[in-house]
Design an enzyme around this catalytic site. Structure first.
Site, PDB file in Angstrom:
ATOM      1  N   ARG A 111       0.819  -1.230   0.000  1.00  0.00           N
ATOM      2  CA  ARG A 111       0.000   0.000   0.000  1.00  0.00           C
ATOM      3  C   ARG A 111       0.843   1.266   0.000  1.00  0.00           C
ATOM      4  O   ARG A 111       0.397   2.331   0.395  1.00  0.00           O
ATOM      5  CB  ARG A 111      -0.973   0.031   1.189  1.00  0.00           C
ATOM      6  CG  ARG A 111      -1.937  -1.135   1.170  1.00  0.00           C
ATOM      7  CD  ARG A 111      -3.035  -0.990   2.193  1.00  0.00           C
ATOM      8  NE  ARG A 111      -3.907  -2.136   2.144  1.00  0.00           N
ATOM      9  CZ  ARG A 111      -3.630  -3.306   2.706  1.00  0.00           C
ATOM     10  NH1 ARG A 111      -2.504  -3.458   3.390  1.00  0.00           N
ATOM     11  NH2 ARG A 111      -4.464  -4.310   2.598  1.00  0.00           N
ATOM     12  N   LYS A 133       1.761  11.359 -11.723  1.00  0.00           N
ATOM     13  CA  LYS A 133       0.993  10.316 -12.426  1.00  0.00           C
ATOM     14  C   LYS A 133       1.873   9.090 -12.618  1.00  0.00           C
ATOM     15  O   LYS A 133       2.991   9.198 -13.131  1.00  0.00           O
ATOM     16  CB  LYS A 133       0.573  10.807 -13.807  1.00  0.00           C
ATOM     17  CG  LYS A 133      -0.566  11.780 -13.823  1.00  0.00           C
ATOM     18  CD  LYS A 133      -0.989  11.931 -15.283  1.00  0.00           C
ATOM     19  CE  LYS A 133      -1.937  13.056 -15.488  1.00  0.00           C
ATOM     20  NZ  LYS A 133      -2.206  13.242 -16.926  1.00  0.00           N
ATOM     21  N   GLU A 174       8.808  18.785 -25.493  1.00  0.00           N
ATOM     22  CA  GLU A 174       8.056  19.027 -24.247  1.00  0.00           C
ATOM     23  C   GLU A 174       8.605  20.247 -23.498  1.00  0.00           C
ATOM     24  O   GLU A 174       7.869  20.948 -22.820  1.00  0.00           O
ATOM     25  CB  GLU A 174       8.086  17.794 -23.330  1.00  0.00           C
ATOM     26  CG  GLU A 174       7.462  16.527 -23.919  1.00  0.00           C
ATOM     27  CD  GLU A 174       5.937  16.539 -23.988  1.00  0.00           C
ATOM     28  OE1 GLU A 174       5.293  17.536 -23.579  1.00  0.00           O
ATOM     29  OE2 GLU A 174       5.386  15.523 -24.473  1.00  0.00           O
ATOM     30  N   ARG A 224      -4.327  21.899 -15.109  1.00  0.00           N
ATOM     31  CA  ARG A 224      -3.342  20.932 -15.597  1.00  0.00           C
ATOM     32  C   ARG A 224      -3.513  20.663 -17.099  1.00  0.00           C
ATOM     33  O   ARG A 224      -2.561  20.305 -17.786  1.00  0.00           O
ATOM     34  CB  ARG A 224      -3.458  19.635 -14.792  1.00  0.00           C
ATOM     35  CG  ARG A 224      -2.333  18.661 -15.080  1.00  0.00           C
ATOM     36  CD  ARG A 224      -2.261  17.556 -14.029  1.00  0.00           C
ATOM     37  NE  ARG A 224      -1.166  16.650 -14.372  1.00  0.00           N
ATOM     38  CZ  ARG A 224      -0.539  15.875 -13.519  1.00  0.00           C
ATOM     39  NH1 ARG A 224      -0.897  15.867 -12.247  1.00  0.00           N
ATOM     40  NH2 ARG A 224       0.439  15.099 -13.896  1.00  0.00           N
ATOM     41  N   ASN A 228      -1.395  19.974 -21.983  1.00  0.00           N
ATOM     42  CA  ASN A 228      -1.701  19.202 -23.191  1.00  0.00           C
ATOM     43  C   ASN A 228      -1.577  20.051 -24.452  1.00  0.00           C
ATOM     44  O   ASN A 228      -2.025  19.632 -25.523  1.00  0.00           O
ATOM     45  CB  ASN A 228      -3.107  18.599 -23.109  1.00  0.00           C
ATOM     46  CG  ASN A 228      -3.163  17.490 -22.082  1.00  0.00           C
ATOM     47  OD1 ASN A 228      -2.164  16.815 -21.843  1.00  0.00           O
ATOM     48  ND2 ASN A 228      -4.304  17.317 -21.462  1.00  0.00           N
ATOM     49  N   HIS A 231      -1.040  18.505 -27.856  1.00  0.00           N
ATOM     50  CA  HIS A 231      -1.273  17.071 -27.705  1.00  0.00           C
ATOM     51  C   HIS A 231      -2.572  16.571 -28.340  1.00  0.00           C
ATOM     52  O   HIS A 231      -2.693  15.374 -28.603  1.00  0.00           O
ATOM     53  CB  HIS A 231      -1.225  16.666 -26.226  1.00  0.00           C
ATOM     54  CG  HIS A 231       0.177  16.570 -25.682  1.00  0.00           C
ATOM     55  ND1 HIS A 231       1.046  17.643 -25.665  1.00  0.00           N
ATOM     56  CD2 HIS A 231       0.877  15.520 -25.150  1.00  0.00           C
ATOM     57  CE1 HIS A 231       2.210  17.268 -25.137  1.00  0.00           C
ATOM     58  NE2 HIS A 231       2.133  15.975 -24.818  1.00  0.00           N
ATOM     59  N   HIS A 235      -1.437  13.708 -30.487  1.00  0.00           N
ATOM     60  CA  HIS A 235      -1.736  12.289 -30.257  1.00  0.00           C
ATOM     61  C   HIS A 235      -2.246  11.614 -31.521  1.00  0.00           C
ATOM     62  O   HIS A 235      -1.871  10.481 -31.834  1.00  0.00           O
ATOM     63  CB  HIS A 235      -2.779  12.131 -29.143  1.00  0.00           C
ATOM     64  CG  HIS A 235      -2.163  12.158 -27.780  1.00  0.00           C
ATOM     65  ND1 HIS A 235      -2.796  12.722 -26.695  1.00  0.00           N
ATOM     66  CD2 HIS A 235      -0.983  11.689 -27.326  1.00  0.00           C
ATOM     67  CE1 HIS A 235      -2.011  12.616 -25.639  1.00  0.00           C
ATOM     68  NE2 HIS A 235      -0.908  11.995 -25.986  1.00  0.00           N
TER      69      HIS A 235
HETATM   70  N1  LIG Z   1       3.707  10.219 -15.714  1.00  0.00           N
HETATM   71  C1  LIG Z   1       3.606  11.234 -16.541  1.00  0.00           C
HETATM   72  O1  LIG Z   1       3.085  12.310 -16.214  1.00  0.00           O
HETATM   73  C2  LIG Z   1       4.159  11.100 -17.925  1.00  0.00           C
HETATM   74  C3  LIG Z   1       4.327  12.231 -18.733  1.00  0.00           C
HETATM   75  C4  LIG Z   1       4.904  12.081 -19.987  1.00  0.00           C
HETATM   76  C5  LIG Z   1       5.264  10.818 -20.430  1.00  0.00           C
HETATM   77  N2  LIG Z   1       5.070   9.740 -19.617  1.00  0.00           N
HETATM   78  C6  LIG Z   1       5.458   8.390 -20.064  1.00  0.00           C
HETATM   79  O2  LIG Z   1       6.857   8.367 -20.302  1.00  0.00           O
HETATM   80  C7  LIG Z   1       7.143   7.348 -21.257  1.00  0.00           C
HETATM   81  C8  LIG Z   1       8.094   7.907 -22.276  1.00  0.00           C
HETATM   82  O3  LIG Z   1       9.285   8.275 -21.611  1.00  0.00           O
HETATM   83  P1  LIG Z   1      10.665   8.409 -22.397  1.00  0.00           P
HETATM   84  O4  LIG Z   1      10.470   9.270 -23.572  1.00  0.00           O
HETATM   85  O5  LIG Z   1      11.664   8.745 -21.392  1.00  0.00           O
HETATM   86  O6  LIG Z   1      10.837   6.960 -23.023  1.00  0.00           O
HETATM   87  P2  LIG Z   1      11.352   5.566 -22.405  1.00  0.00           P
HETATM   88  O7  LIG Z   1      11.404   5.575 -20.942  1.00  0.00           O
HETATM   89  O8  LIG Z   1      10.490   4.533 -23.045  1.00  0.00           O
HETATM   90  O9  LIG Z   1      12.825   5.484 -22.969  1.00  0.00           O
HETATM   91  C9  LIG Z   1      13.052   5.527 -24.369  1.00  0.00           C
HETATM   92  C10 LIG Z   1      14.332   4.780 -24.702  1.00  0.00           C
HETATM   93  O10 LIG Z   1      15.460   5.492 -24.222  1.00  0.00           O
HETATM   94  C11 LIG Z   1      16.346   4.605 -23.535  1.00  0.00           C
HETATM   95  N3  LIG Z   1      17.120   5.407 -22.587  1.00  0.00           N
HETATM   96  C12 LIG Z   1      16.790   5.794 -21.338  1.00  0.00           C
HETATM   97  N4  LIG Z   1      17.753   6.577 -20.827  1.00  0.00           N
HETATM   98  C13 LIG Z   1      18.718   6.681 -21.760  1.00  0.00           C
HETATM   99  C14 LIG Z   1      19.959   7.351 -21.817  1.00  0.00           C
HETATM  100  N5  LIG Z   1      20.406   8.116 -20.803  1.00  0.00           N
HETATM  101  N6  LIG Z   1      20.715   7.231 -22.948  1.00  0.00           N
HETATM  102  C15 LIG Z   1      20.264   6.502 -23.992  1.00  0.00           C
HETATM  103  N7  LIG Z   1      19.093   5.839 -23.995  1.00  0.00           N
HETATM  104  C16 LIG Z   1      18.323   5.931 -22.889  1.00  0.00           C
HETATM  105  C17 LIG Z   1      15.429   3.586 -22.943  1.00  0.00           C
HETATM  106  O11 LIG Z   1      16.140   2.410 -22.643  1.00  0.00           O
HETATM  107  C18 LIG Z   1      14.418   3.407 -24.068  1.00  0.00           C
HETATM  108  O12 LIG Z   1      14.909   2.507 -25.032  1.00  0.00           O
HETATM  109  C19 LIG Z   1       5.818   6.918 -21.847  1.00  0.00           C
HETATM  110  O13 LIG Z   1       5.464   5.663 -21.317  1.00  0.00           O
HETATM  111  C20 LIG Z   1       4.841   7.981 -21.375  1.00  0.00           C
HETATM  112  O14 LIG Z   1       3.538   7.490 -21.188  1.00  0.00           O
HETATM  113  C21 LIG Z   1       4.529   9.853 -18.395  1.00  0.00           C
HETATM  114 ZN   LIG Z   2       3.684  14.753 -24.038  1.00  0.00          ZN
END
Ligand SMILES: NC(=O)c1ccc[n+]([C@@H]2O[C@H](COP(=O)([O-])OP(=O)(O)OC[C@H]3O[C@@H](n4cnc5c(N)ncnc54)[C@H](O)[C@@H]3O)[C@@H](O)[C@H]2O)c1
Ligand SMILES: [Zn+2]
Length: 350
Positions: A111, A133, A174, A224, A228, A231, A235
């Site tokens: 939890r 999130k 972003e 918030r 977007n 987006h 999207h």
């Molecule tokens: N929680 C939120 O508010 C929120 C907001 C935006 C995005 N997200 C989520 O984030 C995810 C996307 O994140 P992302 O763009 O970081 O992608 P990711 O975490 O999928 O990473 C993309 C690739 O980069 C590689 N990588 C990571 N660090 C690296 C580094 N230092 N050097 C080289 N390669 C590296 C990873 O291994 C992977 O292959 C999605 O799942 C999305 O839904 C969440």
């Molecule tokens: Zn985004």
């Protein structure tokens, strides 16, 4: 863990120290990571183990494949084997996929145990790690999750400075979005320096915009939504044109800029497009399947009885959320599919 907002530590070599919030009772640390980021997670694990903690480094499948209930279950079982208690901590080292999954596991295991995020992508550092999130994909992206904050977010600028160019550009989309909805100086910085902009300023400023916006609206009731920007069309473009999220958001911002020009008199839409180009991001999707894109934009509507709403700009730093009709969505799509004066578009006959 819980509702209080995290410390955000930004620095060169920050992954080498200051990872854990000092507190009593912690004896075990599980480090979750994947692929490239494992190269940072392992030495971190060794350093933490040297302080007397019991440490396990758990490798997740790469990228989005980490964000499933099956992977969450594998991690819960690994935490069981470690004998984790509520005094112990989980550290997520990686991009948004790792922090989303890690945050979800930490918020639900026993939890709720402490989570610390070490985002290793620019998008992770300025977007995914901030705002509370967490979640996994279940028959659709991010459909299962909880709101929970880590206690600390540690951003190592040396790690970000070494990012491969495509990941850097995608994160910059972003960053620019954050500037456009809330920080004129950040926009000016990107306009002047593009991809060579000082990373400490970029990460600090973009993160500050998100922190400020979500502070009073953690559950996305109102303000918030401005995050977007780009987006709604983004999207649809991401899915129908198969682009990366960052590239699609760049195109979505061009579309939203054009609609803003029409509906709010936004005068900086050309300036915005020039910055997107300077960052090496696309400004149009000439081969976009319009019908598919329109269908995908409309899908948003089904989740929200008020119809399709778009974030528009009255000026840089002044976003407004407005309901838009079909004709406006057409205008938005025209702005990113119609022949441009730059002549890069394919002709209708190929
Ligand atoms: N929680 C939120 O508010 C929120 C907001 C935006 C995005 N997200 C989520 O984030 C995810 C996307 O994140 P992302 O763009 O970081 O992608 P990711 O975490 O999928 O990473 C993309 C690739 O980069 C590689 N990588 C990571 N660090 C690296 C580094 N230092 N050097 C080289 N390669 C590296 C990873 O291994 C992977 O292959 C999605 O799942 C999305 O839904 C969440
Ligand atoms: Zn985004």
């Amino acid at each position: 863990m819980g509702v209080s907002h995290p410390d955000i530590v930004i620095g060169r070599g920050a992954l080498a120290d200051e990872i854990l919030v000092p507190r009593d009772g912690r004896t075990r640390v599980a480090i979750l990571s994947q692929d490239t980021a494992m190269g940072m997670a392992r030495p971190l694990g060794e350093r933490l183990a040297a302080t007397g903690l019991a440490v396990e480094v758990i490798a997740l499948p790469d990228g989005e494949a980490a964000k499933t209930l099956e992977v969450a279950q594998d991690v819960y079982l690994a935490l069981n084997r470690m004998g984790m208690t509520r005094h112990d901590s989980l550290v997520a080292v990686g991009g948004g996929s790792v922090t989303d999954l890690g945050g979800f596991v930490a918020a639900t295991y026993l939890r709720g145990i402490e989570a610390v995020y070490c985002p290793t992508t620019l998008l992770g550092a300025v977007d995914a790690a901030i705002g509370g999130k967490t979640g996994v994909n279940v028959g659709g992206k991010n459909l299962v999750g909880v709101f929970a904050h880590p206690t600390r977010i540690v951003i190592d600028l040396e790690v970000l400075a070494a990012l491969p160019a495509p990941l850097m550009r995608q994160g910059m989309a972003e960053v620019l979005k954050a500037g456009l909805v809330g920080d004129l100086e950040l926009v000016a910085l990107l306009e002047r320096d593009g991809l060579t902009a000082d990373l400490e300023a970029v990460v600090g400023r973009a993160g500050d915009v998100k922190v400020a916006v979500v502070r009073d609206d953690i559950r996305e009731a109102g303000r918030r939504a401005i995050l977007n920007y780009g987006h709604t069309i983004g999207h649809a473009v991401e899915v129908s044109a198969g682009l990366s999220h960052g590239e699609a958001v760049a195109i979505g911002m061009v579309a939203a800029g054009a609609v803003s020009k029409e509906l709010t008199g936004f005068s900086a839409s050309d300036r915005q497009t020039a910055i997107i180009e300077k960052l090496g991001l696309p400004t149009s999707a000439p081969a976009l399947d319009r019908d598919e894109a329109k269908r995908l934009v409309g899908l948003d509507k089904k989740r929200d009885s008020t119809g399709v709403r778009m974030v528009l700009l009255e000026a840089i730093g002044h976003p407004v959320v407005k309901p838009v009709d079909d004709a406006t969505i057409d205008l938005a799509l025209d702005a990113v599919t119609a022949p441009s004066e730059h002549g890069q578009r394919e002709t209708a006959n190929g």
